[in-house]
Design an enzyme around this catalytic site. Structure first.
Site, PDB file in Angstrom:
ATOM      1  N   TRP A 191       0.854  -1.184   0.000  1.00 44.26           N
ATOM      2  CA  TRP A 191       0.000   0.000   0.000  1.00 44.26           C
ATOM      3  C   TRP A 191       0.896   1.244   0.000  1.00 44.26           C
ATOM      4  O   TRP A 191       1.901   1.272   0.703  1.00 44.26           O
ATOM      5  CB  TRP A 191      -0.913   0.035   1.231  1.00 44.26           C
ATOM      6  CG  TRP A 191      -1.614   1.361   1.334  1.00 44.26           C
ATOM      7  CD1 TRP A 191      -2.690   1.770   0.619  1.00 44.26           C
ATOM      8  CD2 TRP A 191      -1.227   2.468   2.155  1.00 44.26           C
ATOM      9  NE1 TRP A 191      -3.009   3.070   0.952  1.00 44.26           N
ATOM     10  CE2 TRP A 191      -2.128   3.514   1.888  1.00 44.26           C
ATOM     11  CE3 TRP A 191      -0.198   2.684   3.092  1.00 44.26           C
ATOM     12  CZ2 TRP A 191      -2.040   4.767   2.519  1.00 44.26           C
ATOM     13  CZ3 TRP A 191      -0.106   3.919   3.710  1.00 44.26           C
ATOM     14  CH2 TRP A 191      -1.030   4.945   3.428  1.00 44.26           C
ATOM     15  N   GLU A 232      -3.036  -2.904  -2.508  1.00 41.84           N
ATOM     16  CA  GLU A 232      -4.160  -2.348  -1.738  1.00 41.84           C
ATOM     17  C   GLU A 232      -4.530  -0.944  -2.205  1.00 41.84           C
ATOM     18  O   GLU A 232      -3.700  -0.038  -2.213  1.00 41.84           O
ATOM     19  CB  GLU A 232      -3.777  -2.295  -0.246  1.00 41.84           C
ATOM     20  CG  GLU A 232      -4.872  -1.714   0.634  1.00 41.84           C
ATOM     21  CD  GLU A 232      -4.488  -1.661   2.115  1.00 41.84           C
ATOM     22  OE1 GLU A 232      -3.326  -1.999   2.453  1.00 41.84           O
ATOM     23  OE2 GLU A 232      -5.341  -1.269   2.929  1.00 41.84           O
ATOM     24  N   LYS A 234      -7.099   2.630  -2.206  1.00 35.65           N
ATOM     25  CA  LYS A 234      -7.742   3.526  -1.243  1.00 35.65           C
ATOM     26  C   LYS A 234      -8.469   4.613  -2.027  1.00 35.65           C
ATOM     27  O   LYS A 234      -8.022   5.009  -3.104  1.00 35.65           O
ATOM     28  CB  LYS A 234      -6.662   4.138  -0.343  1.00 35.65           C
ATOM     29  CG  LYS A 234      -7.191   4.811   0.909  1.00 35.65           C
ATOM     30  CD  LYS A 234      -6.044   5.099   1.885  1.00 35.65           C
ATOM     31  CE  LYS A 234      -6.566   5.718   3.164  1.00 35.65           C
ATOM     32  NZ  LYS A 234      -5.529   5.880   4.188  1.00 35.65           N
ATOM     33  N   ASP A 265      -9.550  -3.244   1.588  1.00 33.59           N
ATOM     34  CA  ASP A 265      -9.629  -2.725   2.958  1.00 33.59           C
ATOM     35  C   ASP A 265     -11.031  -2.157   3.131  1.00 33.59           C
ATOM     36  O   ASP A 265     -11.454  -1.281   2.365  1.00 33.59           O
ATOM     37  CB  ASP A 265      -8.557  -1.647   3.156  1.00 33.59           C
ATOM     38  CG  ASP A 265      -8.502  -1.118   4.582  1.00 33.59           C
ATOM     39  OD1 ASP A 265      -9.574  -0.772   5.127  1.00 33.59           O
ATOM     40  OD2 ASP A 265      -7.404  -1.015   5.148  1.00 33.59           O
ATOM     41  N   HIS A 268     -11.640   1.624   2.969  1.00 28.66           N
ATOM     42  CA  HIS A 268     -11.032   2.388   1.875  1.00 28.66           C
ATOM     43  C   HIS A 268     -11.966   2.724   0.730  1.00 28.66           C
ATOM     44  O   HIS A 268     -11.525   2.950  -0.391  1.00 28.66           O
ATOM     45  CB  HIS A 268      -9.826   1.628   1.317  1.00 28.66           C
ATOM     46  CG  HIS A 268      -8.634   1.732   2.193  1.00 28.66           C
ATOM     47  ND1 HIS A 268      -7.369   1.362   1.795  1.00 28.66           N
ATOM     48  CD2 HIS A 268      -8.500   2.182   3.457  1.00 28.66           C
ATOM     49  CE1 HIS A 268      -6.514   1.557   2.779  1.00 28.66           C
ATOM     50  NE2 HIS A 268      -7.171   2.055   3.802  1.00 28.66           N
ATOM     51  N   HIS A 292      -8.363  -6.464   4.417  1.00 22.46           N
ATOM     52  CA  HIS A 292      -8.022  -5.662   5.590  1.00 22.46           C
ATOM     53  C   HIS A 292      -9.348  -5.303   6.231  1.00 22.46           C
ATOM     54  O   HIS A 292     -10.045  -4.404   5.762  1.00 22.46           O
ATOM     55  CB  HIS A 292      -7.262  -4.396   5.196  1.00 22.46           C
ATOM     56  CG  HIS A 292      -5.785  -4.581   5.181  1.00 22.46           C
ATOM     57  ND1 HIS A 292      -4.896  -3.559   4.969  1.00 22.46           N
ATOM     58  CD2 HIS A 292      -5.037  -5.695   5.394  1.00 22.46           C
ATOM     59  CE1 HIS A 292      -3.671  -4.047   5.033  1.00 22.46           C
ATOM     60  NE2 HIS A 292      -3.726  -5.325   5.286  1.00 22.46           N
ATOM     61  N   ASP A 300     -12.505   8.706   9.032  1.00 19.43           N
ATOM     62  CA  ASP A 300     -11.469   7.770   9.468  1.00 19.43           C
ATOM     63  C   ASP A 300     -11.769   6.388   8.914  1.00 19.43           C
ATOM     64  O   ASP A 300     -12.920   5.988   8.811  1.00 19.43           O
ATOM     65  CB  ASP A 300     -11.412   7.696  10.996  1.00 19.43           C
ATOM     66  CG  ASP A 300     -10.395   6.663  11.455  1.00 19.43           C
ATOM     67  OD1 ASP A 300      -9.212   6.845  11.104  1.00 19.43           O
ATOM     68  OD2 ASP A 300     -10.769   5.690  12.117  1.00 19.43           O
ATOM     69  N   ASP A 302     -10.115   3.575  10.181  1.00 19.89           N
ATOM     70  CA  ASP A 302      -9.369   2.618  11.001  1.00 19.89           C
ATOM     71  C   ASP A 302      -9.876   2.443  12.422  1.00 19.89           C
ATOM     72  O   ASP A 302      -9.078   2.281  13.337  1.00 19.89           O
ATOM     73  CB  ASP A 302      -7.886   3.031  11.023  1.00 19.89           C
ATOM     74  CG  ASP A 302      -7.279   3.014   9.632  1.00 19.89           C
ATOM     75  OD1 ASP A 302      -7.162   1.924   9.064  1.00 19.89           O
ATOM     76  OD2 ASP A 302      -6.960   4.098   9.106  1.00 19.89           O
ATOM     77  N   ASP A 332      -6.951  -4.481  10.019  1.00 16.27           N
ATOM     78  CA  ASP A 332      -6.208  -3.228   9.863  1.00 16.27           C
ATOM     79  C   ASP A 332      -6.968  -2.085  10.510  1.00 16.27           C
ATOM     80  O   ASP A 332      -7.868  -1.514   9.900  1.00 16.27           O
ATOM     81  CB  ASP A 332      -5.964  -2.932   8.370  1.00 16.27           C
ATOM     82  CG  ASP A 332      -5.145  -1.662   8.192  1.00 16.27           C
ATOM     83  OD1 ASP A 332      -4.593  -1.159   9.189  1.00 16.27           O
ATOM     84  OD2 ASP A 332      -5.059  -1.167   7.050  1.00 16.27           O
TER      85      ASP A 332
HETATM   86  C1  RNT Z   1      -3.581   2.606   4.922  1.00  9.72           C
HETATM   87  C2  RNT Z   1      -3.702   1.162   4.595  1.00  9.72           C
HETATM   88  C3  RNT Z   1      -2.591   0.308   5.079  1.00  9.72           C
HETATM   89  C4  RNT Z   1      -2.116   0.689   6.458  1.00  9.72           C
HETATM   90  C5  RNT Z   1      -1.152  -0.275   7.070  1.00  9.72           C
HETATM   91  C6  RNT Z   1      -0.401   0.336   8.207  1.00  9.72           C
HETATM   92  O1  RNT Z   1      -4.668   3.338   4.583  1.00  9.72           O
HETATM   93  O2  RNT Z   1      -4.923   0.679   5.074  1.00  9.72           O
HETATM   94  O3  RNT Z   1      -2.953  -1.018   5.000  1.00  9.72           O
HETATM   95  O4  RNT Z   1      -3.186   0.851   7.345  1.00  9.72           O
HETATM   96  O5  RNT Z   1      -0.342  -0.805   6.119  1.00  9.72           O
HETATM   97 ZN    ZN Z   2      -5.284  -1.468   4.963  1.00  6.65          ZN
END
Ligand code: RNT
Ligand code: ZN
Length: 425
Positions: A191, A232, A234, A265, A268, A292, A300, A302, A332
């Site tokens: 990523w 990955e 986003k 993810d 994302h 993820h 956010d 995460d 993640d």
């Molecule tokens: C970031 C991605 C990635 C990170 C990690 C730390 O937006 O999700 O995967 O969160 O690699």
């Molecule tokens: Zn991620």
């Protein structure tokens, strides 16, 4: 209540639940057996707010950020491993660990990221071997002076691109080493944060540059028994709100054309866009996927994973589609405002609970109703199974796997906080 009668109660509740699930034809023992074979990849970076050991005081960069300053974060690899051991001891099953390049142990020497070697992760490999944790890996293309411009593999500066290409190649080799040593393929996931805060005039060139960089990174074929590459995407990040080079379309196309894994993810995408609906499409065209699992909340991406409808839908898709062997499930998220060990445990237990819920579905009956066009009964059944005694099956699973049942794990975490985390000042 004594331990003995508590145990008896859990077993008795399971016996009743088993009978109840058998009515629509669900075999709870078989579901638990299948669940025990699934390894979730825990993300090392929840334990120290994505700091790593290269420069733990350094500022986190690259469109990701942690908020909160809950005491007791791991300050070195030994502390992080100790915290992870505590977390794994509270999660039923045997699970994996996802590392990042910045978690190298270089004995106090400065080792540039493009020079990282397997030996810088030998303590991690020994630890993983000892505990039967498979390892996954990630190049770290952020929190570094050569990422300060906001661009890495798609930078207009060839020297910057070259540095990150070399870092990613080094990471693939480390991943291959992990896979060989541990007898289980390492998913090495790439990523990058590259993107623009404001509206760019040229969306094309950075993507061309990224494609060329990826071609250079993946030029050498590695044995898929040891290393599996993933990419990955986003939609946007902090400071890259208007344009991200590595978008979903970019990487979906790249993964299909180049036979690498796609990493989805769950944080994302557009806030109303879900990845559960993508799995059955993407898996028509790519062999394997890395997930993820995260939780987006407004801007956010995460937050700690909860047992949400979307988490359940993701696991339903994996189980109903027969995709368990083609989907690598990783986590993640990073929350620095609560106990970090608890964050791992809560999120991972939720991922497993969602999997168990999916494994306990009367899928044949559900499918029959749909094929027959009986959407009334389909809706009735879907709502009815929400009330099935799932909790009794989960409690029994925890008991059988030798981990605390219910909130019992919080007692362990509080004790660990008193004995270990509180002393880290
Ligand atoms: C970031 C991605 C990635 C990170 C990690 C730390 O937006 O999700 O995967 O969160 O690699
Ligand atoms: Zn991620």
């Amino acid at each position: 209540m004594s331990d003995v009668s508590w145990t008896k109660q859990i077993q008795a509740a399971y016996t009743l639940a088993k009978e109840r699930f058998a009515m629509p034809g669900v075999d709870t023992d078989a579901a638990l057996e299948r669940l025990a074979q699934i390894a979730i990849s825990l993300h090392c970076w929840q334990g120290d707010d994505v700091a790593g050991f290269e420069n733990p005081e350094g500022k986190l960069g690259g469109s990701i950020a942690t908020t909160g300053n809950y005491p007791g974060k791991a300050r070195n690899a030994d502390e992080l491993r100790r915290d992870l051991d505590k977390a794994y001891s509270l999660i039923p099953g045997t699970h994996r660990l996802a590392l990042h390049g910045i978690y190298a142990e270089t004995s106090g020497q400065r080792v540039e990221r493009n020079k990282l070697q397997p030996e810088h992760f030998s303590a991690w490999v020994d630890w993983a071997k000892d505990r039967d944790h498979g390892l996954d890996f990630n190049p770290s293309c952020f929190s570094h002076p050569l990422a300060d411009s906001g661009f890495t593999l798609s930078s207009y500066d060839a020297a910057i691109r070259q540095f990150w290409i070399e870092h990613c190649i080094a990471c693939r080799k480390i991943g291959e080493h992990f896979g060989r040593e541990l007898g289980s393929p390492c998913v090495t996931n790439l990523w990058i944060p590259d993107g623009f805060k404001d509206i760019p005039v040229d969306r094309k060139t950075p993507r061309l540059l990224l494609k060329d960089s990826l071609d250079a990174i993946f030029a050498e074929k590695l044995d898929p028994q040891h290393n599996l590459d993933a990419v990955e995407s986003k939609l946007f990040g902090l400071g890259s709100e208007s344009y991200v080079v590595g978008s979903h379309e970019f990487y979906l196309g790249y993964a299909v054309a180049n036979d690498v894994l796609l990493c989805l993810d769950s944080g994302h995408f557009h806030p109303t866009e879900v990845i559960s609906d993508k799995l059955s499409s993407v898996l028509l065209y790519v062999d394997e996927i890395l997930l993820h699992i995260s939780r987006g909340v407004r801007w956010d991406s995460d937050h700690v994973v909860i047992l949400s409808d979307e988490l359940r839908a993701i696991m339903q898709e994996i189980v109903r589609g027969g995709f368990l062997d083609r989907v690598h499930i990783g986590l993640d998220y990073f929350d620095a405002s609560i106990n970090r060990v608890a964050a791992w445990v809560i999120g991972t237990r939720n991922a497993l609970r969602a999997l168990l819920l999916a494994l306990l579905e009367p899928i044949d009956q559900m499918r029959e109703l749909e094929v027959a066009g009986d959407y009334t009964a389909r809706l009735a059944l879907l709502e009815e199974i929400k009330g099935m005694p799932f909790g009794a099956v989960w409690d029994y699973y925890c008991l059988r796997q030798g981990v605390p049942v219910g909130m019992g794990y919080m007692d362990d975490i509080r004790e660990y906080e008193r004995q270990v985390l509180a002393k880290r000042v």
